[in-house]
Design a protein around this motif. Sequence first.
Motif, PDB file in Angstrom:
ATOM      1  N   SER A  28       0.779  -1.067   0.084  1.00 37.71           N
ATOM      2  CA  SER A  28      -0.141   0.169   0.032  1.00 37.71           C
ATOM      3  C   SER A  28       0.873   1.171  -0.171  1.00 37.71           C
ATOM      4  CB  SER A  28      -1.044  -0.040   1.284  1.00 37.71           C
ATOM      5  OG  SER A  28      -1.843  -1.115   1.089  1.00 37.71           O
ATOM      6  N   ASP A  84      -9.458   3.119   5.291  1.00 36.68           N
ATOM      7  CA  ASP A  84      -7.950   3.374   5.622  1.00 36.68           C
ATOM      8  C   ASP A  84      -7.843   4.473   6.468  1.00 36.68           C
ATOM      9  OD1 ASP A  84      -5.243   3.881   5.463  1.00 36.68           O
ATOM     10  OD2 ASP A  84      -5.448   4.260   3.202  1.00 36.68           O
ATOM     11  N   LYS A  85      -7.442   4.049   7.770  1.00 38.33           N
ATOM     12  CA  LYS A  85      -7.369   5.000   8.727  1.00 38.33           C
ATOM     13  C   LYS A  85      -5.701   5.381   8.974  1.00 38.33           C
ATOM     14  CE  LYS A  85     -11.484   4.184  11.119  1.00 38.33           C
ATOM     15  NZ  LYS A  85     -12.199   4.298  12.444  1.00 38.33           N
ATOM     16  N   THR A  86      -4.991   5.354   8.078  1.00 31.47           N
ATOM     17  CA  THR A  86      -3.295   5.550   8.159  1.00 31.47           C
ATOM     18  C   THR A  86      -3.130   7.083   8.161  1.00 31.47           C
ATOM     19  OG1 THR A  86      -3.002   5.332   5.792  1.00 31.47           O
ATOM     20  CG2 THR A  86      -2.710   3.410   7.340  1.00 31.47           C
ATOM     21  N   LEU A  87      -2.114   7.649   8.228  1.00 28.47           N
ATOM     22  CA  LEU A  87      -1.656   9.234   7.962  1.00 28.47           C
ATOM     23  C   LEU A  87      -2.849  10.102   9.075  1.00 28.47           C
ATOM     24  CD1 LEU A  87      -1.071   9.131   4.314  1.00 28.47           C
ATOM     25  CD2 LEU A  87       0.390   8.864   6.166  1.00 28.47           C
ATOM     26  N   GLU A  93      -9.682   3.325   0.667  1.00 28.53           N
ATOM     27  CA  GLU A  93      -8.706   2.475  -0.222  1.00 28.53           C
ATOM     28  C   GLU A  93      -9.372   1.635  -1.061  1.00 28.53           C
ATOM     29  OE1 GLU A  93      -4.727  -0.661   0.242  1.00 28.53           O
ATOM     30  OE2 GLU A  93      -6.251  -0.436   2.063  1.00 28.53           O
TER      31      GLU A  93
END
Length: 132
Positions: A28, A84-87, A93
Motif C-alpha cells: 500500500s 483506511d485510517k493511516t496518516l 482505499e
Amino acid sequence: MSSDERSKHQEEASKRMDTAQYNICFNSSTERPFTGAYWNHKGNGHYDCAVCGERLFDSQVKFDSGTGWPSFWDAEGNIAKVVDKTLGMTRTEVKCGKCGCHLGHVFEDGPQPTGFRYCINSASLDFKERKQ
C-alpha cells in the motif's frame, strides 16, 4: 481470496516487478505525484490490474484531476473498498477485487455523473489499447 492465492500472486509479481512497484501493489505504498506512466496518459483503451490482469477502468472515464495521479470517475471492474485510517485521516482505499492489489483511494469530489474520483497509482495498472 485465500492466503495461498495471495502468496502466489505476490511470488509471481516479485519476479517481474521492481521494488517500488511491488511495494505499491502489496504494501500500500504510493508513487509520487506526476511521476507515474499514466497520470497524463491519453490512450484509448482500458486499464487493467498490473498483478492479475483484471480489467478495472476504461479510458473514457479518465479525467485530469490535477493531482498527478491517474483519475477516473467510475470503475469498470471488480474493485474492493476498504476503510483506511493511516496518516491520521479516514479514507477509502481501493484494491483489485480479484487479487487484492493496492490501487489507490476513492474520494467523493469527482465529476458527475458519479461524483467519484478514483485516484490510482500508475504502478498498479497496465494499459491495453482498444482494438479498432
